[in-house]
Every structure is written in C-alpha cells, then in structure tokens.
Motif scaffolding. Structure first.
Motif, PDB file in Angstrom:
ATOM      1  N   ASP A   5     -33.634  43.401 -31.063  1.00 12.27           N
ATOM      2  CA  ASP A   5     -32.407  43.781 -31.737  1.00 12.27           C
ATOM      3  C   ASP A   5     -31.734  44.828 -30.848  1.00 12.27           C
ATOM      4  O   ASP A   5     -32.205  45.112 -29.755  1.00 12.27           O
ATOM      5  N   CYS A   6     -30.636  45.384 -31.276  1.00 11.52           N
ATOM      6  CA  CYS A   6     -29.903  46.313 -30.411  1.00 11.52           C
ATOM      7  C   CYS A   6     -30.249  47.771 -30.690  1.00 11.52           C
ATOM      8  O   CYS A   6     -29.479  48.665 -30.359  1.00 11.52           O
ATOM      9  N   SER A   7     -31.392  48.018 -31.288  1.00  7.39           N
ATOM     10  CA  SER A   7     -31.812  49.392 -31.554  1.00  7.39           C
ATOM     11  C   SER A   7     -32.325  50.054 -30.280  1.00  7.39           C
ATOM     12  O   SER A   7     -32.778  49.394 -29.341  1.00  7.39           O
ATOM     13  N   GLU A   8     -32.268  51.379 -30.248  1.00 11.42           N
ATOM     14  CA  GLU A   8     -32.850  52.124 -29.131  1.00 11.42           C
ATOM     15  C   GLU A   8     -34.341  51.859 -29.044  1.00 11.42           C
ATOM     16  O   GLU A   8     -34.923  51.827 -27.958  1.00 11.42           O
ATOM     17  N   GLU A  47     -27.804  41.323 -33.202  1.00  5.41           N
ATOM     18  CA  GLU A  47     -27.251  42.362 -34.080  1.00  5.41           C
ATOM     19  C   GLU A  47     -26.530  43.435 -33.286  1.00  5.41           C
ATOM     20  O   GLU A  47     -26.632  44.634 -33.584  1.00  5.41           O
ATOM     21  N   CYS A  48     -25.778  43.042 -32.249  1.00  3.11           N
ATOM     22  CA  CYS A  48     -25.123  43.998 -31.360  1.00  3.11           C
ATOM     23  C   CYS A  48     -23.628  44.067 -31.646  1.00  3.11           C
ATOM     24  O   CYS A  48     -22.929  43.058 -31.519  1.00  3.11           O
ATOM     25  N   GLU A  83     -19.429  47.642 -29.240  1.00  3.38           N
ATOM     26  CA  GLU A  83     -19.606  48.981 -28.662  1.00  3.38           C
ATOM     27  C   GLU A  83     -21.043  49.198 -28.197  1.00  3.38           C
ATOM     28  O   GLU A  83     -21.277  49.736 -27.109  1.00  3.38           O
ATOM     29  N   ARG A  84     -21.985  48.773 -29.002  1.00  2.00           N
ATOM     30  CA  ARG A  84     -23.398  48.937 -28.628  1.00  2.00           C
ATOM     31  C   ARG A  84     -23.740  48.046 -27.432  1.00  2.00           C
ATOM     32  O   ARG A  84     -24.455  48.455 -26.523  1.00  2.00           O
ATOM     33  N   ALA A  85     -23.219  46.822 -27.431  1.00  2.00           N
ATOM     34  CA  ALA A  85     -23.472  45.929 -26.305  1.00  2.00           C
ATOM     35  C   ALA A  85     -22.915  46.508 -25.014  1.00  2.00           C
ATOM     36  O   ALA A  85     -23.552  46.440 -23.955  1.00  2.00           O
ATOM     37  N   GLN A  86     -21.729  47.093 -25.095  1.00  2.00           N
ATOM     38  CA  GLN A  86     -21.129  47.679 -23.903  1.00  2.00           C
ATOM     39  C   GLN A  86     -21.968  48.829 -23.373  1.00  2.00           C
ATOM     40  O   GLN A  86     -22.162  48.980 -22.152  1.00  2.00           O
ATOM     41  N   ALA A  87     -22.507  49.655 -24.268  1.00  2.00           N
ATOM     42  CA  ALA A  87     -23.327  50.785 -23.835  1.00  2.00           C
ATOM     43  C   ALA A  87     -24.609  50.301 -23.150  1.00  2.00           C
ATOM     44  O   ALA A  87     -25.014  50.822 -22.102  1.00  2.00           O
ATOM     45  N   ILE A  88     -25.270  49.306 -23.744  1.00  6.21           N
ATOM     46  CA  ILE A  88     -26.490  48.770 -23.138  1.00  6.21           C
ATOM     47  C   ILE A  88     -26.172  48.104 -21.810  1.00  6.21           C
ATOM     48  O   ILE A  88     -26.919  48.242 -20.824  1.00  6.21           O
ATOM     49  N   ALA A  89     -25.045  47.377 -21.752  1.00 11.77           N
ATOM     50  CA  ALA A  89     -24.664  46.688 -20.521  1.00 11.77           C
ATOM     51  C   ALA A  89     -24.419  47.671 -19.395  1.00 11.77           C
ATOM     52  O   ALA A  89     -24.836  47.446 -18.247  1.00 11.77           O
ATOM     53  N   ARG A  90     -23.741  48.778 -19.690  1.00 11.28           N
ATOM     54  CA  ARG A  90     -23.484  49.769 -18.655  1.00 11.28           C
ATOM     55  C   ARG A  90     -24.788  50.356 -18.123  1.00 11.28           C
ATOM     56  O   ARG A  90     -24.940  50.539 -16.913  1.00 11.28           O
TER      57      ARG A  90
END
Length: 474
Positions: free
Chosen positions: A91-94, A122-123, A126-133
């Motif tokens: 999932d997109c959790s830390e 479940e991304c 905004e969360r996807a962009q942060a992980i992608a960066r």
C-alpha cells in the motif's frame, strides 16, 4: 493507474486522465534515473520529450549500492537473473514504503539484473508523487520501478487482497517484460539473485516420475514450500481450507457441503468441473502447501493464473478474511486448473522450518561470525536461500517496530538520535548462543543499517547515523 514515468497504462480509465497529467507535470524534473532512455536525454537543462526545464540534481541522488564481490558462479546467476521479472505489492503507507525500498536495495546489492516492480495501491496523486521523487533519487537501476494505483484493493479485515488484485490489475495494464514472472513480498531481502533455474527441484517432495528440470517454462509453476499451509494430516481424505470461521455467516454458502463450497469458491458455481472439488490432503501437502516466492511463465499467468487468482480471492473473502487469504487463493487457483506446483525448499529463510535450506547457514556460521565477517564472505555460500523473509521468525528484528507516523524509516536522518526504538534496535546486542538464528538477525540488520547510511549520506545527521550504525557494514 500510473507509473514513475507518468506514462498512461494501456487500460487507463478516462477519469484518470487529469490525474495522469498532473503526475507527469510533477515528475517532469525528477532525477534522471526514473526515466526511459528517451526521456532522460537532456540538453541544457531542458527535459527532452517531456518538455519543461529541469535542474541538474544528479549530485543529490543517493549513491548506488556497491555490489558484492562475486565468484564466477555468482556472476552467472546475475546474468541468469535477467530472465525474471519480479513483482511485489504495497500500500502507499510509510510502513510499506521502507520495506519496498530495502528490498530494492538488497536486490541491487546482490546484482539482481531483471526488472523489479513494486505495485503500490491506495495512492493519492500527492502521495504517489512524493514516493516517485524519492525513488528517482535512490540510485537504482532503471528497471527497478514503482507502479501506482489509486484503487483500494484491501477490505476491512484483510490487508493481503492487494497482492492478487494488484498483480492482476498491473499485469493487464502493463505486464511483465520477461517470460518468467515471480511474486515476492516487500519484506524479502535478497541474499543472491533470483533466476528461472529449477536447481531446487531435487528438494521437492512427491513427483514419482521425477520433478521438472531446467528452467521455469509454460506448464511449470514453482513456489516455496510453506509448512504453515499444510492441512492437519497427509491422508487420502479430501483437503480442506482450514480456519474458515464457523458457522459461515452467508446463509446461502452455509448450506453447501465442503466439496460444494470449494467448487463454488474456485468457479462461482457448485456444478462446474474443478480440481477443487476433490483433492486428497496428501496431494495438497505434496504439491500445494505453497507461498512466496511464486514463479510461472508469462503464458500461464496470461492464460489462466492471474485472473483465477484474482477471482478466487474475491469469492474466498466471503468466508475467509485471514492472514493467508492470498496464499490460499493462490493454491486454489492452481488446484482448480489441476496444475501441480513444484515446491522447492531452497528459496527462503523464514521458519524455522525443515523445508528451508538452513544447512547452508550451519555451514556458514561454523566458519565465520555473520555479525562481523565481511558480507561478501557471509553471502558466499552457493547453497544459501535466495531470500530472508525478515519479519517471519520471532527472534529476529520485526517490522512492527517501525509502524510509526511519517516520515518513513529511511527519511528519519535528523531524528535518528532521538528515536530510541530505532537506535536501540541498531545497538541491541544479538544473542549469539544460537548462531543459526543470529545469521538472519545480523544479516538483516546489516542490510538495514547500510541502506540507512546510504540514505542519510550528505545530510547534517550523516555523522550521527554513521556512529549509531557502526559495526553494521557491508
């Protein structure tokens, strides 16, 4: 859904177009490692193909992991690993992000050459962009990717449905780049490259005609034997899906016999032909007490496996919402199609289990201290398992310790000194009265510490991190 490059997947829905445009714009200045060869071409700071202006941030990218020194045999495994596309789901959790990042790091460290995709569900955009960066700055090979879905595949009461459902969605939209695809979990650490070789076939039980040899191919499905997945006995009685809560709440399903229930779970009716209707407990144990890693040829995934795994999961969840839901639905998909699985005892250290290659660990610890010897020497035994499932055994360190609020573990450089649980974990003295167990504990911690050092390099906290992680070197 969308991936790191911002490219639309083949079956993207119309309502996602605007989200995709936003993601592409946000990622236009991501670090070069995220892009395809065409997209990475730059000219005076201008992003060719994508448009827009990008700063030259290559100096801020995290340094690539230094590969282990390899024997000729290990080098051949690295070359052979290019035949396998590996996927896992998060999932997109830390909480899941750092596991995925550590998995990528360990794969790079041992030289896994084939593509790896972490399917994040479940991304939000905004969360996807942060992980992608962040992923773009990790110094990973270009074919180590993250693919994002906004959809929530899990339901209340289970956190494992995103594996069969996420894999199916990704497979139908993007799909593997190799003929062999393997599924692992994000809490797997690579000890050596994963290949399509069936060298572990000799460890399999059953197969009176002799197990398949060579490599994974169409008609050959391979997995690790999981002792936890056996039925209570190995008799000639029908197998059963144990631990289904009784009585079954669904009144219609509660009226079915066990054989009819299995048939319905596998087919959606009680009258269709299915291997799930009748199978002995002995055959279930020999050929279907399985779990990750799971490997199959792309034609089998495409022809029946990926869709059956998804559909059976959706029916099974009506009567079973427990930890092994995804593994039971995997087994039932193979049983339904009467596909025997080749269950090797060579893929992981999780256990303790007699069906894992702990003999290689005994050999290793008889010659060196896995907590202090150079990692190249610790990992040199060719009989080692491919993975450590680092959260499975209770006397190793556990990911539960890191279920905390953002930021994720590898972004806590500035707070590492005040995070008593984390620094305490790194300082904790390993119990060496059982060196076999110390092997998995120390190797996992050393990977963790090395990944943390790499992540925090160049930050004000780098000196503190280096002091706290002293002794944990690769």
């Amino acid at each position: 859904s969308f991936d790191l490059t911002g490219k639309r997947t083949r079956a993207a829905h119309t309502h996602r177009v605007r989200t995709m445009t936003i993601i592409r714009a946000l990622l236009a200045c991501a670090a070069p490692a995220a892009w395809s060869a065409q997209a990475r071409t730059t000219n005076g700071g201008t992003c060719a193909h994508h448009g827009g202006t990008c700063a030259d941030d290559s100096a801020s990218a995290i340094q690539m992991a230094t590969p282990v020194r390899m024997s000729k045999r290990q080098q051949r495994m690295v070359e052979d690993s290019d035949k396998v596309h590996i996927a896992c789901t998060c999932d997109c959790s830390e909480y899941c992000e750092w596991q995925s990042e550590l998995m990528f790091y360990s794969a790079q460290r041992v030289g896994q050459r084939g593509p790896i995709t972490s399917i994040h569900t479940e991304c939000s955009p905004e969360r996807a962009q942060a992980i992608a960066r962040r992923h773009a700055h990790l110094g990973l090979p270009e074919n180590y990717r993250v693919h994002f879905f906004e959809e929530k595949f899990n339901e209340n009461g289970t956190h494992v449905m995103n594996k069969p459902l996420g894999v199916a969605a990704w497979f139908r939209e993007v799909g593997p780049e190799r003929d062999v695809m393997a599924i692992i979990d994000p809490d797997y650490l690579f000890l050596k490259p994963l290949t399509a070789s069936l060298q572990g076939a000799a460890s399999a039980l059953g197969w009176p005609e002799g197990p398949p040899t060579g490599e994974v191919r169409k008609g050959v499905v391979v997995a690790q034997r999981w002792a936890e997945m056996r039925t209570k006995t190995a008799s000639q009685e029908d197998f059963h899906i144990y631990d289904i809560p009784m009585p079954i709440k669904n009144q219609t399903l509660a009226k079915l016999t066990p054989a009819e229930l299995r048939t319905w779970i596998c087919t959606g009716t009680v009258t269709a032909s299915s291997g799930c209707t009748h199978m002995t407990q002995e055959d279930h144990w020999l050929y279907h007490a399985s779990g990750p890693p799971m490997l199959a040829h792309r034609e089998d995934w495409d022809g029946w496996l990926v869709d059956s795994w998804r559909d059976i999961t959706l029916r099974l969840r009506l009567v079973y919402k427990r930890y092994f839901l995804d593994m039971w639905s995997w087994m039932l998909a193979n049983i339904h199609h009467r596909q025997r699985e080749l269950l090797a005892h060579t893929y992981q250290y999780g256990g303790p289990s007699r069906y894992e290659p702990w003999g290689a660990v005994v050999e290793t610890v008889s010659k060196l201290d896995p907590c202090e010897a150079p990692m190249d020497e610790v990992l040199a035994n060719p009989r080692h398992a491919t993975f450590i499932h680092f959260t499975w055994h209770c006397d190793s360190w556990n990911k539960i310790w890191f279920q905390t609020k953002p930021p994720q573990v590898f972004e806590r450089c500035d707070t590492i000194g005040t995070d008593q649980r984390f620094s305490g974990f790194l300082h904790e003295v390993v119990n060496k009265t059982n060196m076999t167990r110390a092997f998995t504990t120390c190797v996992a911690r050393r990977f963790m510490a090395a990944a943390l050092k790499r992540s925090c390099a160049g930050t004000p906290a780098a000196v503190l991190v280096d002091r706290i992680t002293r002794g944990f070197t690769l």
